[in-house]
Design an enzyme around this catalytic site. Structure first.
Site, PDB file in Angstrom:
ATOM      1  N   ARG A 241       0.864  -1.174   0.000  1.00 46.69           N
ATOM      2  CA  ARG A 241       0.000   0.000   0.000  1.00 46.69           C
ATOM      3  C   ARG A 241       0.901   1.224   0.000  1.00 46.69           C
ATOM      4  O   ARG A 241       1.998   1.207   0.545  1.00 46.69           O
ATOM      5  CB  ARG A 241      -0.922   0.021   1.223  1.00 46.69           C
ATOM      6  N   GLU A 270      -4.795   7.689  -4.159  1.00 45.53           N
ATOM      7  CA  GLU A 270      -5.052   7.173  -5.509  1.00 45.53           C
ATOM      8  C   GLU A 270      -6.415   7.647  -5.989  1.00 45.53           C
ATOM      9  O   GLU A 270      -7.367   7.603  -5.225  1.00 45.53           O
ATOM     10  CB  GLU A 270      -4.970   5.639  -5.505  1.00 45.53           C
ATOM     11  N   HIS A 288      -1.585   0.902  -9.844  1.00 42.63           N
ATOM     12  CA  HIS A 288      -2.198  -0.106  -8.974  1.00 42.63           C
ATOM     13  C   HIS A 288      -2.835  -1.233  -9.792  1.00 42.63           C
ATOM     14  O   HIS A 288      -4.040  -1.472  -9.742  1.00 42.63           O
ATOM     15  CB  HIS A 288      -3.238   0.525  -8.045  1.00 42.63           C
TER      16      HIS A 288
END
EC number: 1.1.1.26
Length: 333
Positions: A241, A270, A288
């Protein structure tokens, strides 16, 4: 009357078709993330909710959803959900482990190799026509990178994904170090891995792969002090993360040469844009997509459906996160 499930983004059809056999299903039809105010309206009459890691599922959502009994997160991580509050209210929370392990481990290696061998720089050099403009077929000093075979890899977090990364490292003849909250004797034996403190792992490793969940303990665990422990030739890969790493400290490390490079798939916020970070040539960036393969996504969709169907049938879902919730409420609608 069938229980109603709302899905906050279109997941693969195999999962939706499974759910339609047991539930009334509604899917948010747009590509963009569902706006918060729309989510709060949609959950008013739902019994089950399928969420993405981009949605914050907290007391506000639970208050708006009096019938909600289960939240199935379409991800292995669940830091977007207030699990403690869900448990208090008797709401089950599930995730999708295992089915995305190999895809994510593969992508960790994609970032590692692309960073070590400066693949993105070389691609741009070729694609932009610069190679042709130079008029040189081959040069002994172009895009010199770092050897991988026989080097030392340090894996921070030695769960399913961390161990899958280690299995791939064996094919590269690497020495494998790991750091975890607890030692994993069976994995050490299987993989030839050696346990280290986090600090010693950072000092000894040529490549460091982060594969920990985001918790209070892991937030910003890779800070300036720890980045300074790494070799100047080391490469950091983050598939965990974004908030596991202090971004400002990482930018400083990359610009000042404390480490050689980084491969990032996750960010503190994000979607993310940071002109200073993104202008650096010694960092490889991805939005991601660690688990973004057809097989992994379909496996995740099937597991989401299996969790919800099991719950509907009065069974404990296969990948229940908050196991203590069964003491608060039995499974079923």
């Amino acid at each position: 009357m069938r229980p109603k499930v709302f899905i906050t983004r279109a997941i693969p059809e195999n999962g939706i078709e499974m759910l339609k056999e047991h539930f009334e299903v509604e899917v948010w039809p747009e590509e963009r993330e569902i706006p918060r105010e729309v989510l709060l309206k949609k959950v008013r009459d739902v019994d089950a909710l399928v969420t993405m890691l981009s949605e914050r599922i907290d007391s506000e959502v639970f208050d708006a959803a009096p019938r909600l009994r289960i939240v199935a997160n379409y991800a292995v991580g669940y830091d977007n959900i207030d699990v403690e509050e869900a448990t208090r209210r008797g709401i089950y929370v599930t995730n999708t482990p295992d089915v995305l392990t190999d895809a994510t481990a593969d992508f960790a290696w994609t970032l590692l190799l692309a960073t070590a061998r400066r693949l993105i720089e070389a691609d741009h050099f070729t694609r932009s026509g610069e190679w042709k403009r130079r008029g040189i077929a081959w040069h002994p000093r172009w895009f010199l990178g770092y050897d991988v075979y026989g080097k030392t890899i340090g894996i921070v977090g030695f769960g399913r994904i961390g161990q899958a990364v280690a299995r791939r490292a064996r094919g590269f003849g690497m020495r494998i170090l790991y750091y975890s909250r607890s030692r994993k004797p069976e994995a050490e034996k299987e993989l030839g891995a050696e346990f280290r403190s986090l600090e010693d792992l950072l000092r000894e490793s040529d490549f460091v792969v982060l594969a920990v969940p985001l918790t209070k303990e892991t937030q910003y665990m890779i800070n300036e002090e720890r980045l300074r422990l790494m070799k100047k030739t080391a490469i950091l890969v983050n598939i965990a993360r974004g908030k596991v790493v202090d971004t400002k400290a990482l930018m400083k490390a990359l610009k000042e040469g404390w480490i050689a490079g980084a491969g990032l798939d996750v960010y503190e916020e994000e979607p993310y844009y940071n002109e200073e970070l993104f202008s650096l040539k010694n960092v490889v960036l991805a939005p991601h997509i660690g688990s973004a393969t057809y097989g992994a996504r379909e496996g995740m969709a099937e597991l989401v459906a299996r969790n919800l169907i099991a719950f509907k049938n009065g069974e404990v879902p296969p990948t229940l996160v908050n196991k203590e919730v069964v003491k608060v409420r039995k499974p079923g609608f």
